[in-house]
Scaffold this motif. Sequence first.
Motif, PDB file in Angstrom:
ATOM      1  N   VAL A  48      79.463  -9.593   1.288  1.00  0.00           N
ATOM      2  CA  VAL A  48      79.408 -10.724   2.209  1.00  0.00           C
ATOM      3  C   VAL A  48      80.340 -10.522   3.405  1.00  0.00           C
ATOM      4  N   ALA A  49      79.920 -11.073   4.546  1.00  0.00           N
ATOM      5  CA  ALA A  49      80.766 -11.140   5.740  1.00  0.00           C
ATOM      6  C   ALA A  49      81.410 -12.512   5.736  1.00  0.00           C
ATOM      7  N   CYS A  50      82.739 -12.544   5.839  1.00  0.00           N
ATOM      8  CA  CYS A  50      83.482 -13.804   5.744  1.00  0.00           C
ATOM      9  C   CYS A  50      84.189 -14.103   7.059  1.00  0.00           C
ATOM     10  N   ASP A  51      84.220 -15.388   7.404  1.00  0.00           N
ATOM     11  CA  ASP A  51      84.916 -15.829   8.616  1.00  0.00           C
ATOM     12  C   ASP A  51      86.423 -15.749   8.413  1.00  0.00           C
ATOM     13  N   LYS A  52      87.119 -15.494   9.506  1.00  0.00           N
ATOM     14  CA  LYS A  52      88.589 -15.493   9.458  1.00  0.00           C
ATOM     15  C   LYS A  52      89.084 -16.889   9.084  1.00  0.00           C
ATOM     16  N   PHE A  53      90.312 -16.954   8.579  1.00  0.00           N
ATOM     17  CA  PHE A  53      90.933 -18.238   8.251  1.00  0.00           C
ATOM     18  C   PHE A  53      92.428 -18.114   8.490  1.00  0.00           C
ATOM     19  N   ALA A  54      93.183 -19.105   8.133  1.00  0.00           N
ATOM     20  CA  ALA A  54      94.606 -19.253   8.478  1.00  0.00           C
ATOM     21  C   ALA A  54      95.398 -17.945   8.530  1.00  0.00           C
ATOM     22  N   GLY A  66      83.662  -8.541   2.183  1.00  0.00           N
ATOM     23  CA  GLY A  66      84.111  -8.537   0.801  1.00  0.00           C
ATOM     24  C   GLY A  66      82.966  -8.486  -0.183  1.00  0.00           C
ATOM     25  N   SER A  67      83.331  -8.474  -1.449  1.00  0.00           N
ATOM     26  CA  SER A  67      82.372  -8.460  -2.542  1.00  0.00           C
ATOM     27  C   SER A  67      82.694  -9.636  -3.459  1.00  0.00           C
ATOM     28  N   ILE A  68      81.678 -10.430  -3.797  1.00  0.00           N
ATOM     29  CA  ILE A  68      81.889 -11.628  -4.616  1.00  0.00           C
ATOM     30  C   ILE A  68      82.212 -11.239  -6.055  1.00  0.00           C
ATOM     31  N   GLU A  69      83.330 -11.778  -6.566  1.00  0.00           N
ATOM     32  CA  GLU A  69      83.738 -11.519  -7.947  1.00  0.00           C
ATOM     33  C   GLU A  69      83.466 -12.711  -8.865  1.00  0.00           C
ATOM     34  N   ARG A  70      83.565 -13.915  -8.327  1.00  0.00           N
ATOM     35  CA  ARG A  70      83.334 -15.123  -9.129  1.00  0.00           C
ATOM     36  C   ARG A  70      82.852 -16.226  -8.205  1.00  0.00           C
ATOM     37  N   VAL A  85      86.554 -13.569  -3.548  1.00  0.00           N
ATOM     38  CA  VAL A  85      86.016 -12.402  -2.854  1.00  0.00           C
ATOM     39  C   VAL A  85      87.059 -11.292  -2.845  1.00  0.00           C
ATOM     40  N   GLU A  86      86.654 -10.092  -3.258  1.00  0.00           N
ATOM     41  CA  GLU A  86      87.510  -8.924  -3.110  1.00  0.00           C
ATOM     42  C   GLU A  86      87.340  -8.434  -1.681  1.00  0.00           C
ATOM     43  N   ILE A  87      88.431  -8.302  -0.962  1.00  0.00           N
ATOM     44  CA  ILE A  87      88.383  -7.856   0.437  1.00  0.00           C
ATOM     45  C   ILE A  87      88.236  -6.339   0.444  1.00  0.00           C
ATOM     46  N   ILE A  88      87.112  -5.850   0.999  1.00  0.00           N
ATOM     47  CA  ILE A  88      86.868  -4.407   0.991  1.00  0.00           C
ATOM     48  C   ILE A  88      86.916  -3.780   2.382  1.00  0.00           C
ATOM     49  N   GLU A  89      86.713  -4.563   3.428  1.00  0.00           N
ATOM     50  CA  GLU A  89      86.836  -4.069   4.804  1.00  0.00           C
ATOM     51  C   GLU A  89      87.516  -5.143   5.627  1.00  0.00           C
ATOM     52  N   HIS A  90      88.562  -4.749   6.365  1.00  0.00           N
ATOM     53  CA  HIS A  90      89.281  -5.711   7.187  1.00  0.00           C
ATOM     54  C   HIS A  90      89.900  -5.005   8.392  1.00  0.00           C
ATOM     55  N   HIS A  91      90.275  -5.781   9.374  1.00  0.00           N
ATOM     56  CA  HIS A  91      90.922  -5.258  10.584  1.00  0.00           C
ATOM     57  C   HIS A  91      92.344  -4.833  10.233  1.00  0.00           C
ATOM     58  N   ALA A 110      98.512  -9.518   5.404  1.00  0.00           N
ATOM     59  CA  ALA A 110      97.888 -10.656   4.717  1.00  0.00           C
ATOM     60  C   ALA A 110      97.058 -10.179   3.527  1.00  0.00           C
ATOM     61  N   VAL A 111      96.282  -9.122   3.712  1.00  0.00           N
ATOM     62  CA  VAL A 111      95.435  -8.607   2.626  1.00  0.00           C
ATOM     63  C   VAL A 111      96.307  -8.123   1.469  1.00  0.00           C
ATOM     64  N   THR A 112      97.391  -7.460   1.779  1.00  0.00           N
ATOM     65  CA  THR A 112      98.314  -7.007   0.734  1.00  0.00           C
ATOM     66  C   THR A 112      98.921  -8.198   0.005  1.00  0.00           C
ATOM     67  N   ASP A 113      99.323  -9.221   0.741  1.00  0.00           N
ATOM     68  CA  ASP A 113      99.880 -10.429   0.117  1.00  0.00           C
ATOM     69  C   ASP A 113      98.873 -11.090  -0.816  1.00  0.00           C
ATOM     70  N   PHE A 114      97.597 -11.013  -0.472  1.00  0.00           N
ATOM     71  CA  PHE A 114      96.532 -11.606  -1.296  1.00  0.00           C
ATOM     72  C   PHE A 114      96.094 -10.693  -2.439  1.00  0.00           C
ATOM     73  N   HIS A 115      96.685  -9.502  -2.543  1.00  0.00           N
ATOM     74  CA  HIS A 115      96.278  -8.509  -3.543  1.00  0.00           C
ATOM     75  C   HIS A 115      94.788  -8.187  -3.422  1.00  0.00           C
ATOM     76  N   ASN A 116      94.323  -8.107  -2.174  1.00  0.00           N
ATOM     77  CA  ASN A 116      92.930  -7.748  -1.837  1.00  0.00           C
ATOM     78  C   ASN A 116      91.892  -8.751  -2.337  1.00  0.00           C
ATOM     79  N   ARG A 117      92.290  -9.984  -2.614  1.00  0.00           N
ATOM     80  CA  ARG A 117      91.355 -11.013  -3.061  1.00  0.00           C
ATOM     81  C   ARG A 117      91.705 -12.338  -2.400  1.00  0.00           C
TER      82      ARG A 117
END
Length: 69
Positions: A11-17, A25-29, A37-43, A49-56
């Motif tokens: 899925v393509a997800c909109d940016k947020f805070a 990302g890829s839907i996990e649940r 969503v597991e973040i698989i491609e990001h800027h 931020a992605v590291t802080d979220f542990h890629n999810r």
Amino acid sequence: METNFQIGDRVACDKFASMSHDFVGSIERIYENSAVVEIIEHHKDDNVAVTDFHNRTVVSLKHMKKITA
């Protein structure tokens, strides 16, 4: 809310805070109105931020679109 999303969908997800850019990302649940969503491609600017979220992250179903092959 009825959804056409399934676990494993890409899925393509909109940016947020914390994220400055949209991401892929890829839907996990799936929940009633959102999904984990597991973040698989990001800027590169969003690396911290992605590291802080542990890629999810949790994303509203309204803010994602399924990516077809």
